[in-house]
Scaffold this motif. Structure first.
Motif, PDB file in Angstrom:
ATOM      1  N   HIS A 290      34.387 -16.977  44.900  1.00  0.00           N
ATOM      2  CA  HIS A 290      34.082 -16.678  46.303  1.00  0.00           C
ATOM      3  C   HIS A 290      33.631 -15.239  46.524  1.00  0.00           C
ATOM      4  O   HIS A 290      33.021 -14.932  47.540  1.00  0.00           O
ATOM      5  CB  HIS A 290      35.315 -16.992  47.172  1.00  0.00           C
ATOM      6  CG  HIS A 290      35.116 -16.592  48.585  1.00  0.00           C
ATOM      7  ND1 HIS A 290      34.189 -17.227  49.402  1.00  0.00           N
ATOM      8  CD2 HIS A 290      35.655 -15.612  49.337  1.00  0.00           C
ATOM      9  CE1 HIS A 290      34.191 -16.654  50.592  1.00  0.00           C
ATOM     10  NE2 HIS A 290      35.072 -15.670  50.583  1.00  0.00           N
ATOM     11  N   ASP A 291      33.960 -14.349  45.578  1.00  0.00           N
ATOM     12  CA  ASP A 291      33.542 -12.957  45.787  1.00  0.00           C
ATOM     13  C   ASP A 291      33.023 -12.346  44.477  1.00  0.00           C
ATOM     14  O   ASP A 291      33.049 -12.982  43.421  1.00  0.00           O
ATOM     15  CB  ASP A 291      34.701 -12.129  46.393  1.00  0.00           C
ATOM     16  CG  ASP A 291      35.952 -12.171  45.529  1.00  0.00           C
ATOM     17  OD1 ASP A 291      35.835 -12.371  44.304  1.00  0.00           O
ATOM     18  OD2 ASP A 291      37.066 -11.994  46.065  1.00  0.00           O
ATOM     19  N   GLU A 292      32.564 -11.102  44.602  1.00  0.00           N
ATOM     20  CA  GLU A 292      31.953 -10.421  43.442  1.00  0.00           C
ATOM     21  C   GLU A 292      32.915 -10.360  42.260  1.00  0.00           C
ATOM     22  O   GLU A 292      32.540 -10.534  41.108  1.00  0.00           O
ATOM     23  CB  GLU A 292      31.577  -8.972  43.806  1.00  0.00           C
ATOM     24  CG  GLU A 292      30.516  -8.850  44.870  1.00  0.00           C
ATOM     25  CD  GLU A 292      29.095  -8.945  44.328  1.00  0.00           C
ATOM     26  OE1 GLU A 292      28.927  -9.208  43.116  1.00  0.00           O
ATOM     27  OE2 GLU A 292      28.165  -8.771  45.129  1.00  0.00           O
ATOM     28  N   ILE A 309      29.462 -21.203  44.088  1.00  0.00           N
ATOM     29  CA  ILE A 309      29.763 -20.089  44.995  1.00  0.00           C
ATOM     30  C   ILE A 309      30.180 -20.708  46.317  1.00  0.00           C
ATOM     31  O   ILE A 309      29.381 -21.365  46.993  1.00  0.00           O
ATOM     32  CB  ILE A 309      28.528 -19.190  45.216  1.00  0.00           C
ATOM     33  CG1 ILE A 309      28.091 -18.575  43.885  1.00  0.00           C
ATOM     34  CG2 ILE A 309      28.847 -18.105  46.249  1.00  0.00           C
ATOM     35  CD1 ILE A 309      26.882 -17.660  43.992  1.00  0.00           C
ATOM     36  N   ASN A 311      30.884 -20.670  50.026  1.00  0.00           N
ATOM     37  CA  ASN A 311      30.568 -19.847  51.200  1.00  0.00           C
ATOM     38  C   ASN A 311      31.737 -19.803  52.184  1.00  0.00           C
ATOM     39  O   ASN A 311      31.698 -19.068  53.166  1.00  0.00           O
ATOM     40  CB  ASN A 311      29.337 -20.404  51.922  1.00  0.00           C
ATOM     41  CG  ASN A 311      28.099 -20.327  51.054  1.00  0.00           C
ATOM     42  OD1 ASN A 311      27.840 -19.296  50.432  1.00  0.00           O
ATOM     43  ND2 ASN A 311      27.357 -21.423  50.965  1.00  0.00           N
ATOM     44  N   SER A 313      35.698 -18.963  52.698  1.00  0.00           N
ATOM     45  CA  SER A 313      36.878 -18.372  52.100  1.00  0.00           C
ATOM     46  C   SER A 313      38.010 -19.380  52.256  1.00  0.00           C
ATOM     47  O   SER A 313      38.283 -19.841  53.375  1.00  0.00           O
ATOM     48  CB  SER A 313      37.242 -17.068  52.813  1.00  0.00           C
ATOM     49  OG  SER A 313      38.596 -16.777  52.553  1.00  0.00           O
ATOM     50  N   ASP A 320      30.166 -18.227  55.512  1.00  0.00           N
ATOM     51  CA  ASP A 320      29.003 -17.354  55.635  1.00  0.00           C
ATOM     52  C   ASP A 320      28.077 -17.652  54.457  1.00  0.00           C
ATOM     53  O   ASP A 320      28.378 -17.299  53.316  1.00  0.00           O
ATOM     54  CB  ASP A 320      29.484 -15.886  55.582  1.00  0.00           C
ATOM     55  CG  ASP A 320      28.321 -14.927  55.652  1.00  0.00           C
ATOM     56  OD1 ASP A 320      27.158 -15.383  55.772  1.00  0.00           O
ATOM     57  OD2 ASP A 320      28.566 -13.706  55.572  1.00  0.00           O
ATOM     58  N   SER A 322      25.406 -16.430  53.565  1.00  0.00           N
ATOM     59  CA  SER A 322      24.779 -15.289  52.883  1.00  0.00           C
ATOM     60  C   SER A 322      25.627 -14.849  51.677  1.00  0.00           C
ATOM     61  O   SER A 322      25.181 -14.069  50.844  1.00  0.00           O
ATOM     62  CB  SER A 322      24.544 -14.119  53.843  1.00  0.00           C
ATOM     63  OG  SER A 322      25.774 -13.520  54.170  1.00  0.00           O
ATOM     64  N   ASN A 323      26.843 -15.382  51.593  1.00  0.00           N
ATOM     65  CA  ASN A 323      27.679 -15.087  50.418  1.00  0.00           C
ATOM     66  C   ASN A 323      26.978 -15.520  49.124  1.00  0.00           C
ATOM     67  O   ASN A 323      27.031 -14.819  48.115  1.00  0.00           O
ATOM     68  CB  ASN A 323      29.026 -15.818  50.558  1.00  0.00           C
ATOM     69  CG  ASN A 323      30.077 -15.258  49.626  1.00  0.00           C
ATOM     70  OD1 ASN A 323      30.147 -14.047  49.417  1.00  0.00           O
ATOM     71  ND2 ASN A 323      30.882 -16.131  49.032  1.00  0.00           N
ATOM     72  N   THR A 324      26.314 -16.684  49.173  1.00  0.00           N
ATOM     73  CA  THR A 324      25.599 -17.178  47.990  1.00  0.00           C
ATOM     74  C   THR A 324      24.550 -16.159  47.569  1.00  0.00           C
ATOM     75  O   THR A 324      24.412 -15.832  46.383  1.00  0.00           O
ATOM     76  CB  THR A 324      24.933 -18.544  48.304  1.00  0.00           C
ATOM     77  OG1 THR A 324      25.965 -19.493  48.582  1.00  0.00           O
ATOM     78  CG2 THR A 324      24.109 -19.048  47.135  1.00  0.00           C
ATOM     79  N   THR A 326      24.361 -12.892  48.349  1.00  0.00           N
ATOM     80  CA  THR A 326      24.968 -11.625  47.920  1.00  0.00           C
ATOM     81  C   THR A 326      25.440 -11.706  46.465  1.00  0.00           C
ATOM     82  O   THR A 326      25.203 -10.801  45.669  1.00  0.00           O
ATOM     83  CB  THR A 326      26.185 -11.288  48.810  1.00  0.00           C
ATOM     84  OG1 THR A 326      25.795 -11.483  50.163  1.00  0.00           O
ATOM     85  CG2 THR A 326      26.686  -9.883  48.601  1.00  0.00           C
ATOM     86  N   LEU A 327      26.124 -12.819  46.129  1.00  0.00           N
ATOM     87  CA  LEU A 327      26.701 -12.910  44.777  1.00  0.00           C
ATOM     88  C   LEU A 327      25.652 -13.140  43.692  1.00  0.00           C
ATOM     89  O   LEU A 327      25.937 -12.998  42.510  1.00  0.00           O
ATOM     90  CB  LEU A 327      27.769 -14.006  44.709  1.00  0.00           C
ATOM     91  CG  LEU A 327      29.015 -13.841  45.564  1.00  0.00           C
ATOM     92  CD1 LEU A 327      30.142 -14.712  45.043  1.00  0.00           C
ATOM     93  CD2 LEU A 327      29.490 -12.410  45.624  1.00  0.00           C
TER      94      LEU A 327
END
Ligand code: IGP
Length: 393
Positions: A290-292, A309, A311, A313, A320, A322-324, A326-327
Motif C-alpha cells: 500500500h505504500d512506498e 498496489i 489504493n 488503506s 486514492d 493516485s497511489n498506484t 505514485t508507487l
C-alpha cells in the motif's frame, strides 16, 4: 534448521504451535529474528528428556519449568513484534499479553501497548489468528497435505493475466466476488456467488477473486468451492488474510489457484516462506502493498511475480487511485519493469478513465469489486467499466 527444540516429542508438546510451524519436513519459525532465537533457545532450552531428568533428580515443581517455557514463548513473540516494527509493520499480529510471572529481561522497559486493536486491519488479523487455530483443529495440516496430493491441478493465474492483457490491450481484469466489506457494508443483497462468477467470465474477466473471510466480508470458502465446481474456467484468487501456512494448504484444497499475501501484516521472511509453499502447491501469490515502504520490501524479496498496489488503506479505508501512480514512479517502477513483474491496480476503480489512468501508470492488471458486483448485470458492468466489450477482442 537442525538442532531446534522439537515441535513435539513423546506425545507431549514442549512449545506452542505459534512458535514453530511445520512445512513439509522443515520446521520454521515465524520471523527473521526467530532464526536467531532458534539458536538462542536451542542452546538454552532443555530437551524434554532433560526437563524430566531435572525434575526427577532435583524435585523441581513442573509448574516452574512450564513457566520458564511460557516466558521463552512470550519473549519470542515479543522479538517477533520488534522485528515486524523494524520492517515498518504497524499491525500487531496478536493482542499484547502481560509478561508471565517471574519475567525479567529485555522487554521489561517496553512501554505498555494498548490492548485493543488500533484499526480494522489489526482487528481482522487478531480475529484471524484465533479463527485459524479453531479451523486447524477440525482440519489438521497432515490431513490437508493428503487432500492436496489428490487435488486437481491448479490453473495458471499469471499466464491468464498475461494472455488477457495481450488479447485486449487493456489491463487484465481480476473480477471480485464480494458481498460486503467493513468500509462499504453490504454491496449486494441477493448475492449468488456462482451466478456472479459466471457473469464475470462471460464479460471477459481473466481471473476471479473470491472473498473467503466470513466475519468482515460475508464471504466463505464454500463460495470458492462452489464456483470451482460449477465449471468456471477463470483461475481463482483466494482473498484471505493469510497469517499462517495452514491457510495456504486449506485454500488449495478448496480450489484456489492463487492466494493473497498482505505485506502490511507479514514480515519479509514470512512472505518468503509463504511464497515457497505456494510454489510447492502450484499456486500463484499476489503480494499486496500500500505504500512506498511496502513496495520497497516487496522488490527486495526473491520470487515475487505479481504485486498488487492497493489504493485503499486497510487501516483507514481511505481510497486514492493516485497511489498506484505514485508507487510506480521512479526507482520502484524501473525495477518492476526490469524484473517484468505484473502490477495489479487494486480498489476504487469505477470508470474507463480510472482504468486508463492506472494503465498509464504501468499496471498490466486490475482488481475490481464494488463497481461491477453492484450492477444488476455484472457482465454489462464489466463493459461499462472498460467502456467497451472486452470479452471478444
Ligand atoms: O471493491 P473495490 O474497491 O473494487 O476493491 C476490490 C479489492 O481491491 C478489495 O476488495 C481488496 C484489496 N485488497 C484487499 C484485502 C482484503 C480484502 C479486500 C481487499
Amino acid at each position: 534448521m537442525e538442532g531446534l527444540v522439537p515441535v513435539q516429542s513423546a506425545g507431549q508438546r514442549l512449545v506452542s504451535p505459534s512458535l514453530y510451524r511445520c512445512i513439509g519436513s522443515v520446521s520454521i519459525r515465524r520471523s527473521v529474528s526467530g532464526l536467531a532465537m532458534d539458536r538462542r533457545i536451542s542452546s538454552k532450552a532443555p530437551s524434554q528428556f532433560t526437563i524430566r531428568a531435572q525434575q526427577e533428580s532435583l524435585g523441581v515443581a513442573s509448574s516452574s519449568v512450564e513457566n520458564d517455557v511460557r516466558i521463552k514463548e512470550w519473549e519470542v513473540d515479543m522479538y517477533q513484534n520488534e522485528l515486524a516494527i523494524s520492517q515498518g509493520i504497524r499491525i500487531r499480529r496478536k493482542p499484547p499479553t502481560k509478561a508471565p510471572l517471574g519475567y525479567s529481561g529485555p522487554f521489561e522497559l517496553r512501554l505498555h501497548n494498548p490492548d485493543s486493536p488500533s484499526n480494522i486491519l489489526e482487528e481482522i488479523t487478531w480475529f484471524k489468528d484465533q479463527e485459524v487455530s479453531r479451523m486447524k483443529e477440525v482440519n489438521p495440516l497432515e490431513a490437508l497435505k493428503k487432500a492436496v496430493e489428490n487435488a486437481p491441478p491448479t490453473r495458471d493465474f499469471v499466464g491468464a493475466l498475461r494472455m488477457a492483457h495481450q488479447r485486449t490491450g487493456f489491463p487484465a481484469l481480476i473480477a471480485e466476488v464480494k458481498k460486503a466489506s467493513p468500509s462499504r457494508g453490504i454491496l449486494k443483497e441477493n448475492f449468488d456467488p456462482v451466478e456472479i462468477a459466471q457473469a464475470y467470465e462471460r464479460g471477459g474477466a481473466a481471473c476471479l477473486s473470491v472473498l473467503t473471510d466470513q466475519k468482515y466480508f460475508k464471504g466463505g470458502f464454500e463460495n470458492l468451492e462452489a464456483i470451482r465446481s460449477a465449471g468456471v474456467k477463470c483461475p481463482l484468487l483466494c482473498k484471505e488474510f493469510v497469517v499462517d501456512p495452514w491457510q495456504i494448504y486449506y485454500a488449495r484444497t478448496k480450489g484456489a489457484d492463487a492466494v493473497l499475501l498482505i505485506a502490511a501484516i507479514l514480515t519479509d521472511l514470512e512472505i518468503t516462506y509463504l511464497l515457497k509453499i505456494c510454489k510447492k502447491l502450484g499456486l500463484a501469490a499476489l503480494v499486496e502493498v500500500h505504500d512506498e515502504r511496502e513496495m520497497g520490501r516487496a522488490l527486495g524479496i526473491e520470487g515475487i511475480e505479481l504485486v498488487g498496489i492497493n489504493n485503499r488503506s486497510l487501516e483507514t479505508f481511505k481510497v486514492d487511485i493516485s497511489n498506484t501512480k505514485t508507487l510506480l514512479e521512479g526507482e520502484h517502477g524501473r525495477q518492476i519493469r526490469e524484473k517484468d513483474m505484473i502490477v495489479v491496480g487494486e480498489s476504487g476503480l469505477f470508470t474507463p478513465d480510472d482504468i486508463a489512468y492506472v494503465q498509464a501508470a504501468g499496471v498490466k492488471a486490475v482488481l475490481v469489486g464494488e463497481s461491477i458486483v453492484k450492477q444488476n448485470d455484472p457482465e454489462k458492468g464489466i463493459a461499462g467499466l472498460f467502456g467497451r466489450n472486452i470479452s471478444q477482442t
